[in-house]
Design a protein around this motif. Structure first.
Motif, PDB file in Angstrom:
ATOM      1  N   MET A  41      -0.011  -1.476  -0.019  1.00  0.00           N
ATOM      2  CA  MET A  41      -0.053  -0.296  -0.109  1.00  0.00           C
ATOM      3  C   MET A  41       0.603   1.547   0.103  1.00  0.00           C
ATOM      4  N   ALA A  42       1.892   1.115   0.131  1.00  0.00           N
ATOM      5  CA  ALA A  42       2.797   2.523   0.181  1.00  0.00           C
ATOM      6  C   ALA A  42       3.093   2.250  -1.206  1.00  0.00           C
ATOM      7  N   SER A  43       3.850   1.721  -1.794  1.00  0.00           N
ATOM      8  CA  SER A  43       3.798   2.312  -3.377  1.00  0.00           C
ATOM      9  C   SER A  43       2.580   1.981  -3.877  1.00  0.00           C
ATOM     10  N   ALA A  44       1.678   1.888  -3.493  1.00  0.00           N
ATOM     11  CA  ALA A  44       0.505   2.314  -4.301  1.00  0.00           C
ATOM     12  C   ALA A  44      -0.160   3.943  -3.312  1.00  0.00           C
ATOM     13  N   GLU A  45       0.190   3.785  -2.507  1.00  0.00           N
ATOM     14  CA  GLU A  45      -0.362   5.475  -1.911  1.00  0.00           C
ATOM     15  C   GLU A  45       0.729   6.484  -3.044  1.00  0.00           C
ATOM     16  N   LYS A  46       1.971   5.959  -3.104  1.00  0.00           N
ATOM     17  CA  LYS A  46       2.843   6.785  -3.695  1.00  0.00           C
ATOM     18  C   LYS A  46       2.698   6.591  -5.299  1.00  0.00           C
ATOM     19  N   LEU A  47       2.203   5.905  -5.847  1.00  0.00           N
ATOM     20  CA  LEU A  47       1.381   5.758  -7.230  1.00  0.00           C
ATOM     21  C   LEU A  47       0.512   6.541  -7.970  1.00  0.00           C
ATOM     22  N   LEU A  48      -0.528   6.389  -6.249  1.00  0.00           N
ATOM     23  CA  LEU A  48      -1.879   7.622  -6.759  1.00  0.00           C
ATOM     24  C   LEU A  48      -1.690   8.574  -6.443  1.00  0.00           C
ATOM     25  N   SER A  49      -0.013   8.962  -5.829  1.00  0.00           N
ATOM     26  CA  SER A  49       0.002  10.571  -5.751  1.00  0.00           C
ATOM     27  C   SER A  49       0.364  11.283  -6.974  1.00  0.00           C
ATOM     28  N   HIS A  50       1.105  10.005  -7.737  1.00  0.00           N
ATOM     29  CA  HIS A  50       1.793  10.589  -9.937  1.00  0.00           C
ATOM     30  C   HIS A  50       0.335  10.696 -10.287  1.00  0.00           C
ATOM     31  N   ALA A  51      -0.632   9.706 -10.358  1.00  0.00           N
ATOM     32  CA  ALA A  51      -1.129   9.997 -11.079  1.00  0.00           C
ATOM     33  C   ALA A  51      -1.842  10.842 -11.270  1.00  0.00           C
ATOM     34  N   SER A  52      -2.328  11.267  -9.158  1.00  0.00           N
ATOM     35  CA  SER A  52      -3.022  12.451  -9.690  1.00  0.00           C
ATOM     36  C   SER A  52      -2.365  13.787  -9.861  1.00  0.00           C
ATOM     37  N   ALA A  53      -1.214  13.836  -9.604  1.00  0.00           N
ATOM     38  CA  ALA A  53      -1.091  14.873 -10.098  1.00  0.00           C
ATOM     39  C   ALA A  53      -0.288  15.157 -11.645  1.00  0.00           C
ATOM     40  N   ALA A  54      -0.667  14.029 -12.122  1.00  0.00           N
ATOM     41  CA  ALA A  54      -0.691  13.918 -13.371  1.00  0.00           C
ATOM     42  C   ALA A  54      -2.025  14.030 -14.335  1.00  0.00           C
ATOM     43  N   ALA A  56      -4.276  11.815 -14.722  1.00  0.00           N
ATOM     44  CA  ALA A  56      -4.247  10.698 -14.987  1.00  0.00           C
ATOM     45  C   ALA A  56      -5.349   9.239 -13.967  1.00  0.00           C
ATOM     46  N   VAL A  57      -6.005   9.850 -13.556  1.00  0.00           N
ATOM     47  CA  VAL A  57      -6.986   9.015 -12.162  1.00  0.00           C
ATOM     48  C   VAL A  57      -8.350   8.159 -13.177  1.00  0.00           C
ATOM     49  N   ASP A  58      -8.731   7.981 -12.940  1.00  0.00           N
ATOM     50  CA  ASP A  58     -10.270   7.533 -12.804  1.00  0.00           C
ATOM     51  C   ASP A  58     -11.071   6.700 -12.201  1.00  0.00           C
ATOM     52  N   VAL A  59     -12.421   6.414 -12.494  1.00  0.00           N
ATOM     53  CA  VAL A  59     -13.145   5.851 -11.196  1.00  0.00           C
ATOM     54  C   VAL A  59     -12.390   4.265 -10.654  1.00  0.00           C
ATOM     55  N   ALA A  60     -11.387   3.997 -11.725  1.00  0.00           N
ATOM     56  CA  ALA A  60     -11.255   2.554 -11.575  1.00  0.00           C
ATOM     57  C   ALA A  60      -9.445   2.563 -10.446  1.00  0.00           C
ATOM     58  N   THR A  61      -9.441   4.326 -10.427  1.00  0.00           N
ATOM     59  CA  THR A  61      -8.257   4.087  -9.879  1.00  0.00           C
ATOM     60  C   THR A  61      -8.189   3.699  -8.251  1.00  0.00           C
ATOM     61  N   TYR A  62      -9.462   4.595  -8.267  1.00  0.00           N
ATOM     62  CA  TYR A  62     -10.050   4.776  -6.828  1.00  0.00           C
ATOM     63  C   TYR A  62     -10.796   3.576  -6.366  1.00  0.00           C
ATOM     64  N   LYS A  63     -11.237   3.077  -7.204  1.00  0.00           N
ATOM     65  CA  LYS A  63     -12.259   1.391  -6.867  1.00  0.00           C
ATOM     66  C   LYS A  63     -11.224   0.712  -6.481  1.00  0.00           C
ATOM     67  N   THR A  64      -9.596   0.936  -6.899  1.00  0.00           N
ATOM     68  CA  THR A  64      -8.838  -0.350  -6.891  1.00  0.00           C
ATOM     69  C   THR A  64      -8.534  -0.045  -5.655  1.00  0.00           C
ATOM     70  N   MET A  65      -8.167   1.471  -4.857  1.00  0.00           N
ATOM     71  CA  MET A  65      -7.868   1.271  -4.006  1.00  0.00           C
ATOM     72  C   MET A  65      -8.792   0.744  -2.611  1.00  0.00           C
ATOM     73  N   ILE A  66     -10.034   1.738  -2.677  1.00  0.00           N
ATOM     74  CA  ILE A  66     -10.953   1.010  -2.405  1.00  0.00           C
ATOM     75  C   ILE A  66     -11.030  -0.599  -1.914  1.00  0.00           C
ATOM     76  N   LYS A  67     -11.076  -1.427  -2.766  1.00  0.00           N
ATOM     77  CA  LYS A  67     -11.076  -3.048  -3.013  1.00  0.00           C
ATOM     78  C   LYS A  67      -9.939  -3.087  -1.815  1.00  0.00           C
ATOM     79  N   ALA A  68      -8.466  -2.339  -2.166  1.00  0.00           N
ATOM     80  CA  ALA A  68      -7.514  -3.232  -1.343  1.00  0.00           C
ATOM     81  C   ALA A  68      -7.460  -3.244  -0.528  1.00  0.00           C
ATOM     82  N   TYR A  69      -8.477  -1.491   0.608  1.00  0.00           N
ATOM     83  CA  TYR A  69      -8.053  -1.551   1.706  1.00  0.00           C
ATOM     84  C   TYR A  69      -9.105  -2.432   2.590  1.00  0.00           C
TER      85      TYR A  69
END
Length: 116
Positions: A41-54, A56-69
């Protein structure tokens, strides 16, 4: 990226990801799924931060994190991603709420009202 991640070659998936000059949500999501599948999850959160800054996020991005947690038993953190989705202008879909409702219902319904 997805092919390497599916074959448990995360290092190769990361190298391919890094060499791509243009990274869209689909590419980020492929690597994000690889991290969350490994409960990194540390790497996932870091990558999500980069994706957000770029942007390059969509509903699937967040659903991936929701399901993981939710798989990790952290329903509150999963719920926080619904708030984040709204904040950044990504509309949660039915599946996003369904996953959360099931998780809260599985815990005896405690704090289920927070999802709504």
């Amino acid at each position: 990226v997805k092919s390497y991640a599916s074959d448990h070659c995360l290092d190769s998936a990361q190298r391919v990801f890094e060499t791509c000059p243009e990274k869209d949500a689909c590419l980020y999501n492929s690597l994000l799924s690889a991290y969350t599948d490994r409960q990194d999850m540390a790497s996932a959160e870091k990558l999500l931060s980069h994706a957000s800054a770029a942007c390059a996020v969509d509903v699937a991005t967040y659903k991936t994190m929701i399901k993981a947690y939710l798989r990790l038993g952290d329903a509150r953190r999963a719920r926080a991603f619904v708030q984040t989705m709204r904040f950044v202008g990504v509309a949660p879909d039915y599946e996003s709420f369904h996953e959360l409702l099931e998780a809260f219902a599985g815990n005896g319904g405690a704090a289920m009202w927070e999802v709504v």
